[in-house]
Design a protein around this motif. Structure first.
Motif, PDB file in Angstrom:
ATOM      1  N   SER A 235       0.843  -1.197   0.000  1.00  0.00           N
ATOM      2  CA  SER A 235       0.000   0.000   0.000  1.00  0.00           C
ATOM      3  C   SER A 235       0.877   1.245   0.000  1.00  0.00           C
ATOM      4  O   SER A 235       2.061   1.203   0.365  1.00  0.00           O
ATOM      5  N   LEU A 236       0.306   2.359  -0.408  1.00  0.00           N
ATOM      6  CA  LEU A 236       1.056   3.612  -0.434  1.00  0.00           C
ATOM      7  C   LEU A 236       1.196   4.160   0.986  1.00  0.00           C
ATOM      8  O   LEU A 236       0.214   4.303   1.706  1.00  0.00           O
ATOM      9  N   THR A 237       2.417   4.467   1.372  1.00  0.00           N
ATOM     10  CA  THR A 237       2.691   5.091   2.667  1.00  0.00           C
ATOM     11  C   THR A 237       3.184   6.511   2.435  1.00  0.00           C
ATOM     12  O   THR A 237       4.166   6.723   1.723  1.00  0.00           O
ATOM     13  N   ILE A 238       2.499   7.467   3.033  1.00  0.00           N
ATOM     14  CA  ILE A 238       2.878   8.880   2.936  1.00  0.00           C
ATOM     15  C   ILE A 238       3.375   9.324   4.300  1.00  0.00           C
ATOM     16  O   ILE A 238       2.686   9.151   5.306  1.00  0.00           O
ATOM     17  N   LEU A 239       4.567   9.892   4.345  1.00  0.00           N
ATOM     18  CA  LEU A 239       5.151  10.360   5.594  1.00  0.00           C
ATOM     19  C   LEU A 239       4.823  11.837   5.819  1.00  0.00           C
ATOM     20  O   LEU A 239       4.182  12.467   4.993  1.00  0.00           O
ATOM     21  N   GLY A 240       5.285  12.368   6.947  1.00  0.00           N
ATOM     22  CA  GLY A 240       5.106  13.796   7.221  1.00  0.00           C
ATOM     23  C   GLY A 240       4.041  14.068   8.250  1.00  0.00           C
ATOM     24  O   GLY A 240       2.847  14.016   7.940  1.00  0.00           O
ATOM     25  N   ARG A 241       4.459  14.367   9.500  1.00  0.00           N
ATOM     26  CA  ARG A 241       3.491  14.545  10.585  1.00  0.00           C
ATOM     27  C   ARG A 241       3.648  15.867  11.309  1.00  0.00           C
ATOM     28  O   ARG A 241       3.305  15.978  12.471  1.00  0.00           O
TER      29      ARG A 241
ATOM     30  N   GLY B 137      -0.235  15.893  13.235  1.00  0.00           N
ATOM     31  CA  GLY B 137      -0.594  14.624  12.599  1.00  0.00           C
ATOM     32  C   GLY B 137      -0.572  13.474  13.590  1.00  0.00           C
ATOM     33  O   GLY B 137      -0.391  13.659  14.790  1.00  0.00           O
ATOM     34  N   SER B 138      -0.753  12.257  13.076  1.00  0.00           N
ATOM     35  CA  SER B 138      -0.802  11.086  13.944  1.00  0.00           C
ATOM     36  C   SER B 138      -0.218   9.876  13.222  1.00  0.00           C
ATOM     37  O   SER B 138      -0.092   9.876  11.993  1.00  0.00           O
ATOM     38  N   SER B 139       0.115   8.852  14.002  1.00  0.00           N
ATOM     39  CA  SER B 139       0.752   7.662  13.423  1.00  0.00           C
ATOM     40  C   SER B 139      -0.242   6.688  12.817  1.00  0.00           C
ATOM     41  O   SER B 139       0.163   5.737  12.141  1.00  0.00           O
TER      42      SER B 139
END
Length: 342
Positions: A63-69, A95-97
């Protein structure tokens, strides 16, 4: 008709590459529900938790994982139950995990962990603050309970290990604003100067024994310790200098059992994870909104400065990879932020 946006992320871990394998993707714009707001992303800060998300992704997960919180941006729409914000508000938040990150054109977030952006900061400056500041407020209020330790805050001595890092840089400022006596640790001249520029008068080296250094600057023990970096490397030194019935908080899980002196001294030990309230939707989740409001007010009054130290004027797959390489060098001061103008 579905609207699409640009997002930067990865579908497979590719852990042998030395950095998250960021690629450009086109995905549907998320739709805010209930207490969520949809934010047009203006700037995103990097965090070590991004690296943890990347390294823990399973090879079987495509699945696509987008970072940045750590995010600053503008509200473009709201869910049906939103009461705290409206379209056009400039906001910032951590943001959240348990949701996708914000390295994209748009991002959805629950309003209970959002605040209006400080008016005197740019989006890039604001994006450097939320996650580390929220972590610091929770450490001071909820984990170490520093405000209840003494009638005179100056009598409470707080040692911050890793004071030059992202959390350390903001924790120093917040603790000083409350009036506590703060001692920071730093191992390089550059990082020690950074900590002193934040207003910390006492700085020791965390690569050398703590006790002798503390005595040299007039302290026998400390009342509380925040292990903001390298907890395993410093837990034994912390055990030596924490006073009986003192308190210690770590931002990272320890690999080994606590030193036995934690038992003999009746030391209170806690962990701090800023994502706990959002992941478990705790009954006091709104506290994060309240802490961010306090942060906004202190920034606008000039009591807290942004911890932005490195700025990229454009966010794309190339600058993100470069920025993550820099973050993973373990030599960064403050926060790395990427601006997003599309």
């Amino acid at each position: 008709m579905t609207d699409y946006m640009t997002a930067y992320g990865f579908t497979t871990p590719q852990l042998d590459g030395g950095h998250p394998p960021i690629e450009k993707h086109s995905i549907p714009v998320p739709v805010p529900e209930k207490r969520q707001i949809l934010v047009k992303v203006k700037a995103v800060s990097l965090n070590p938790t991004d690296i943890a998300t990347w390294s823990r992704k399973k090879e079987s997960d495509d699945s696509l994982t987008i970072l940045g919180r750590d995010v600053s941006g503008t509200v473009v729409s709201t869910g049906s139950d939103v009461t705290l914000f409206k379209e056009g508000d400039d906001v910032f938040y951590p943001g959240s995990s348990n949701i996708q990150g914000a390295q994209a054109d748009f991002h959805v977030i629950d309003e209970r962990m959002v605040s209006l952006k400080p008016k005197n900061l740019t989006h890039s400056e604001a994006a450097a603050l939320p996650l580390t500041a929220l972590t610091s407020y929770e450490v001071i209020h909820d984990r170490l309970s520093l405000l209840s330790q003494s009638e005179n805050p100056k009598d409470t001595i707080l040692l911050i290990v890793g004071a030059a890092g992202g959390v350390g840089s903001i924790a120093c400022q917040i603790a000083l604003n409350y009036g506590f006596t703060v001692i920071g640790t730093a191992s390089r001249e550059e990082s020690a100067n950074h900590v002193k520029n934040l207003g910390v008068k006492h700085v020791i080296n965390h690569k050398e024994p703590f006790e002798e250094q503390l005595k040299a600057i007039g302290f026998e023990t400390v009342d509380a310790i925040l292990l903001a970096a390298k907890a395993d490397d410093n837990i034994n030194e912390a055990a030596e200098v924490i006073r009986p019935q003192g308190s210690v908080c770590s931002l990272l899980p320890l690999k080994d059992p606590l030193p036995l002196s934690f038992f003999s001294k009746s030391i209170s030990f806690s962990y701090e994870l800023m994502y706990t309230r959002s992941v478990y939707e705790t009954s006091d989740w709104i506290k994060q909104h309240e802490y961010l409001i306090e942060l906004k007010n202190q920034v606008e009054q000039g009591f807290i400065q942004s911890t932005l130290t490195k700025h990229y004027s454009e966010m794309n797959e190339h600058t993100l990879i470069e920025a993550y390489k820099e973050l993973m060098s373990d030599q960064t001061l403050g926060k790395i932020v990427l601006e997003h103008s599309s």
